[in-house]
Design a protein around this motif. Structure first.
Motif, PDB file in Angstrom:
ATOM      1  N   ILE A   1      74.279  25.628  61.711  1.00  0.00           N
ATOM      2  CA  ILE A   1      73.392  24.497  62.001  1.00  0.00           C
ATOM      3  C   ILE A   1      73.693  23.345  61.040  1.00  0.00           C
ATOM      4  O   ILE A   1      73.751  22.173  61.449  1.00  0.00           O
ATOM      5  CB  ILE A   1      71.918  24.917  61.901  1.00  0.00           C
ATOM      6  N   ASP A   2      73.886  23.658  59.772  1.00  0.00           N
ATOM      7  CA  ASP A   2      74.194  22.611  58.785  1.00  0.00           C
ATOM      8  C   ASP A   2      75.459  21.849  59.170  1.00  0.00           C
ATOM      9  O   ASP A   2      75.496  20.611  59.126  1.00  0.00           O
ATOM     10  CB  ASP A   2      74.378  23.232  57.396  1.00  0.00           C
ATOM     11  N   ALA A   3      76.513  22.590  59.538  1.00  0.00           N
ATOM     12  CA  ALA A   3      77.782  21.948  59.886  1.00  0.00           C
ATOM     13  C   ALA A   3      77.645  21.099  61.142  1.00  0.00           C
ATOM     14  O   ALA A   3      78.201  19.995  61.232  1.00  0.00           O
ATOM     15  CB  ALA A   3      78.864  23.004  60.075  1.00  0.00           C
ATOM     16  N   ALA A   4      76.889  21.588  62.125  1.00  0.00           N
ATOM     17  CA  ALA A   4      76.725  20.846  63.374  1.00  0.00           C
ATOM     18  C   ALA A   4      75.935  19.564  63.166  1.00  0.00           C
ATOM     19  O   ALA A   4      76.210  18.538  63.795  1.00  0.00           O
ATOM     20  CB  ALA A   4      76.035  21.727  64.415  1.00  0.00           C
ATOM     21  N   ARG A   5      74.981  19.595  62.260  1.00  0.00           N
ATOM     22  CA  ARG A   5      74.117  18.427  62.056  1.00  0.00           C
ATOM     23  C   ARG A   5      74.668  17.453  61.022  1.00  0.00           C
ATOM     24  O   ARG A   5      74.530  16.245  61.159  1.00  0.00           O
ATOM     25  CB  ARG A   5      72.720  18.895  61.625  1.00  0.00           C
ATOM     26  N   PHE A   6      75.293  17.988  59.957  1.00  0.00           N
ATOM     27  CA  PHE A   6      75.661  17.137  58.821  1.00  0.00           C
ATOM     28  C   PHE A   6      77.160  17.021  58.572  1.00  0.00           C
ATOM     29  O   PHE A   6      77.572  16.228  57.725  1.00  0.00           O
ATOM     30  CB  PHE A   6      74.994  17.654  57.544  1.00  0.00           C
ATOM     31  N   GLY A   7      77.968  17.789  59.276  1.00  0.00           N
ATOM     32  CA  GLY A   7      79.410  17.705  59.076  1.00  0.00           C
ATOM     33  C   GLY A   7      79.803  17.985  57.642  1.00  0.00           C
ATOM     34  O   GLY A   7      79.341  18.958  57.024  1.00  0.00           O
ATOM     35  N   ALA A   8      80.646  17.119  57.066  1.00  0.00           N
ATOM     36  CA  ALA A   8      81.139  17.322  55.703  1.00  0.00           C
ATOM     37  C   ALA A   8      80.043  17.206  54.658  1.00  0.00           C
ATOM     38  O   ALA A   8      80.227  17.641  53.512  1.00  0.00           O
ATOM     39  CB  ALA A   8      82.253  16.313  55.408  1.00  0.00           C
ATOM     40  N   SER A   9      78.907  16.633  55.016  1.00  0.00           N
ATOM     41  CA  SER A   9      77.800  16.484  54.059  1.00  0.00           C
ATOM     42  C   SER A   9      76.886  17.702  54.017  1.00  0.00           C
ATOM     43  O   SER A   9      75.886  17.706  53.290  1.00  0.00           O
ATOM     44  CB  SER A   9      76.968  15.242  54.403  1.00  0.00           C
ATOM     45  N   ALA A  10      77.199  18.730  54.790  1.00  0.00           N
ATOM     46  CA  ALA A  10      76.393  19.954  54.785  1.00  0.00           C
ATOM     47  C   ALA A  10      76.291  20.490  53.363  1.00  0.00           C
ATOM     48  O   ALA A  10      77.275  20.537  52.625  1.00  0.00           O
ATOM     49  CB  ALA A  10      77.010  21.001  55.705  1.00  0.00           C
ATOM     50  N   GLY A  11      75.091  20.877  52.986  1.00  0.00           N
ATOM     51  CA  GLY A  11      74.867  21.391  51.645  1.00  0.00           C
ATOM     52  C   GLY A  11      74.417  20.341  50.649  1.00  0.00           C
ATOM     53  O   GLY A  11      74.087  20.681  49.506  1.00  0.00           O
ATOM     54  N   HIS A  12      74.386  19.094  51.039  1.00  0.00           N
ATOM     55  CA  HIS A  12      73.939  18.036  50.127  1.00  0.00           C
ATOM     56  C   HIS A  12      72.475  18.294  49.741  1.00  0.00           C
ATOM     57  O   HIS A  12      71.640  18.580  50.596  1.00  0.00           O
ATOM     58  CB  HIS A  12      74.067  16.674  50.801  1.00  0.00           C
ATOM     59  N   PRO A  13      72.149  18.212  48.443  1.00  0.00           N
ATOM     60  CA  PRO A  13      70.788  18.573  48.018  1.00  0.00           C
ATOM     61  C   PRO A  13      69.694  17.712  48.618  1.00  0.00           C
ATOM     62  O   PRO A  13      68.569  18.193  48.822  1.00  0.00           O
ATOM     63  CB  PRO A  13      70.855  18.407  46.489  1.00  0.00           C
ATOM     64  N   ILE A  14      69.953  16.455  48.915  1.00  0.00           N
ATOM     65  CA  ILE A  14      68.924  15.615  49.537  1.00  0.00           C
ATOM     66  C   ILE A  14      68.681  16.038  50.980  1.00  0.00           C
ATOM     67  O   ILE A  14      67.545  16.059  51.459  1.00  0.00           O
ATOM     68  CB  ILE A  14      69.321  14.122  49.460  1.00  0.00           C
ATOM     69  N   LEU A  15      69.739  16.414  51.674  1.00  0.00           N
ATOM     70  CA  LEU A  15      69.600  16.800  53.077  1.00  0.00           C
ATOM     71  C   LEU A  15      68.965  18.177  53.227  1.00  0.00           C
ATOM     72  O   LEU A  15      68.198  18.430  54.160  1.00  0.00           O
ATOM     73  CB  LEU A  15      70.970  16.779  53.764  1.00  0.00           C
ATOM     74  N   GLY A  16      69.312  19.092  52.318  1.00  0.00           N
ATOM     75  CA  GLY A  16      68.777  20.442  52.403  1.00  0.00           C
ATOM     76  C   GLY A  16      69.291  21.183  53.622  1.00  0.00           C
ATOM     77  O   GLY A  16      70.326  20.841  54.203  1.00  0.00           O
ATOM     78  N   ALA A  17      68.555  22.222  54.036  1.00  0.00           N
ATOM     79  CA  ALA A  17      68.925  22.999  55.215  1.00  0.00           C
ATOM     80  C   ALA A  17      68.580  22.209  56.471  1.00  0.00           C
ATOM     81  O   ALA A  17      67.481  21.672  56.593  1.00  0.00           O
ATOM     82  CB  ALA A  17      68.205  24.343  55.212  1.00  0.00           C
ATOM     83  N   ALA A  18      69.514  22.138  57.397  1.00  0.00           N
ATOM     84  CA  ALA A  18      69.336  21.317  58.599  1.00  0.00           C
ATOM     85  C   ALA A  18      68.389  21.979  59.593  1.00  0.00           C
ATOM     86  O   ALA A  18      68.337  23.206  59.712  1.00  0.00           O
ATOM     87  CB  ALA A  18      70.689  21.073  59.260  1.00  0.00           C
ATOM     88  N   ASP A  19      67.677  21.135  60.319  1.00  0.00           N
ATOM     89  CA  ASP A  19      66.854  21.614  61.413  1.00  0.00           C
ATOM     90  C   ASP A  19      67.374  21.041  62.719  1.00  0.00           C
ATOM     91  O   ASP A  19      68.403  20.362  62.756  1.00  0.00           O
ATOM     92  CB  ASP A  19      65.380  21.256  61.197  1.00  0.00           C
TER      93      ASP A  19
END
Length: 552
Positions: A304-322
């Motif tokens: 889910i993180d990769a699908a929503r955030f791409g290379a920014s997956a795991g960024h502390p501000i973004l957190g776990a994607a919904d």
């Protein structure tokens, strides 16, 4: 003060970049910006390669009137609205003095709605008495873990019943899409911060706090209500209501004790089936309403993180994607994601013996391996009516009977012990039975039994729901890559998405046919989630308080 909305900065902007961005946006000197605070921070991830943060900031300026005049007509630069909470009435210190004081208001239920109804009443000086059928939150947590770890259910102390309500065992989501012209959600968040929630919930987009933090917060809010003269009684189940000449006069407890009151808030939660039945038998007006049924679906959170955030997956501000998904199936049904829990677990949420109900929850960290969400299908009263008729009014209790059918069926398919029936997504789409789990290990405890969820005419859900979900899963893949991965897990059943009935009320927030009775929150059909339930509790308390303190 002056408010700027839609102030956009790159995801990885420097810590000190916000001030110069404000100065540039307003076209003022740095010295003219005396102070600023962040009111809201969200993100725009529509372009994964260039995710931006979007700020709403409140600024204290020299020459504010001149700046506002210069930006007249700009919808993104306006005076800061007053978000402070103002009480509609206040009881004098002598309100309950005298030889014949009137009875105190009662609040039945101590979930989010009941907590805020009781809190506002207490802050208005009305000293409410709260009757909660379940146990205090510490003991309730032990009982809930007893179901999850040992398969032992306490029907009066579980995910649905007890201090904090169903919201305690959830993702602790603190956002809502309700209209909020009076900023009552701000009152809810402010009270949560006062009770120990992190201050970031006041400004981050889609704030959450998780179960462990909610437990301690609920205890502190209870203490404030008591310090203000309120009273909370646990393991006090209301078995009857006393109605005279169309007016509530009190309640009877399961112990036989009667408590007199002319004002009663019904903050029951959506699973108080025995209380709904009692109220219906006593003639309290209620109506059948739509709700949804389906499954919980689990994927690796990394997908889910990769699908929503791409290379920014795991960024502390973004957190776990919904995510939030909707599909309109060919058979006319709508399928949608519900109560998405990033980095969370699927939990056993039944309140009745020999039935299986699922829900989702997350802790504040949202660092569990799996993401989960309900994938549910909308149904209406004509779908679940029990009298076999094609039209006409539906018995308001028929929705509960319908829920019980599928919860009992889930218990059978899970093969007892409160295990839940499950299937791999790939097999579900192909209409075949799953035999072994793949890379996705289900998080539901007491456990998941792989089975055939789609037996024709005898499946885990109605055939129309199965058909719609089968169609929706590949469609969701087009929005989130990996959503229909073969070894993602479906766990059933999710039946308690919302109340199956509405205890209808008028514009004065009172029951249509019982004066002094205030149906409220999710159980009464007027909320869905912690925030909207809390806001409804506030509004009901205001209506009740106004009626007591400013009688017409």
């Amino acid at each position: 003060m002056l408010r700027i909305t839609e102030l956009r900065l790159p995801l990885n902007h420097a810590e000190d970049a916000l001030r110069p961005a404000i100065v540039q946006r307003l076209g003022v000197l740095d010295a003219d910006l005396r102070a600023f605070t962040v009111f809201k921070r969200s993100y725009d991830a529509r372009k994964k390669s260039a995710i931006v943060l979007t700020y709403t900031v409140d600024c204290e300026l020299t020459g504010e009137a001149v700046v506002l005049q210069r930006f007249a007509g700009d919808s993104h630069i306006k005076p800061t609205p007053n978000t402070d909470y103002h009480f509609v009435a206040q009881a004098p210190a002598s309100f309950y003095a005298g030889s014949n004081p009137q009875p105190r208001p009662l609040v039945i239920g101590f979930g989010p709605c009941g907590i805020f109804a009781a809190l506002i009443l207490a802050q208005m000086g009305l000293r409410p008495i709260v009757l909660e059928r379940g146990k205090d939150v510490r003991q309730r947590t032990k009982d809930t873990w007893g179901l999850w770890r040992q398969g032992e259910l306490d029907p009066e102390s579980n995910v649905q019943f007890g201090e904090g309500g169903a919201g305690t065992f959830s993702d602790g989501k603190l956002w809502s899409q309700i209209s909020d012209p009076r900023f009552l959600t701000r009152k809810v968040l402010t009270e949560f911060v006062k009770a120990g929630a992190p201050e970031e919930i006041l400004y981050v987009n889609k704030p959450h706090i998780g179960t462990f933090r909610l437990v301690s917060m609920v205890i502190k809010m209870r203490a404030e209500i008591e310090a203000l003269g309120g009273e909370i009684r646990f393991e006090q189940k209301v078995s009857d209501v006393l109605i005279e000449d169309g007016h509530i006069r009190g309640v009877t407890l399961a112990s036989g004790e009667q408590i007199a009151s002319n004002q009663v808030v019904l903050a029951l939660g959506h699973s108080a089936r025995d209380t709904f039945t009692m109220l219906h038998q006593r003639g309290v007006y209620m109506e059948a309403k739509p709700f949804s049924i389906g499954y919980r679906i689990e994927h690796p959170q990394s997908i889910i993180d990769a699908a929503r955030f791409g290379a920014s997956a795991g960024h502390p501000i973004l957190g776990a994607a919904d995510y939030k998904l909707v599909h309109h199936a060919k058979n006319g049904r709508s399928v949608y994601s519900f109560c998405m829990c990033p980095g969370g677990t699927v939990v056993a949420a039944t309140s009745e013996p020999n039935r299986v109900v699922t829900n989702g929850m997350s802790q504040y960290s949202r660092n569990e391996r799996n993401a989960n969400a309900g994938i549910v299908v909308g149904i209406n009263p004509q779908d679940y009516r029990q009298d076999g008729k094609a039209d006409g009014p539906v018995n308001p209790l028929d929705g509960m009977a319908f829920q019980r059918i599928w919860e009992s069926r889930a218990y059978e398919l899970g093969e007892g012990g409160y295990k839940a029936p499950g299937a791999l997504v790939g097999d579900f789409i192909k209409r075949q039975r799953s035999k072994v789990f793949g890379n996705v290990e289900p998080s539901y405890k007491p456990g998941v039994t792989l089975t055939d969820l789609q037996q024709k005419g005898n499946g885990s859900l109605p055939d129309y729901a199965l058909e719609a979900i089968r169609e929706a899963l590949p469609a969701f893949e087009r929005q989130i890559k990996g959503f229909s991965m073969a070894d993602a897990v479906l766990t059933g059943v999710e039946t308690r998405t919302s109340s199956p009935l509405r205890i209808t009320r008028g514009r004065d927030y009172q029951s249509l046919n019982v004066k002094g009775l205030y149906p409220a929150g999710e159980g009464a059909g007027y909320a869905g989630g912690i925030m909207s339930a809390g806001v409804d509790g506030i509004e009901v308390a205001e209506a009740l308080g106004s009626a007591m303190l400013q009688p017409s």
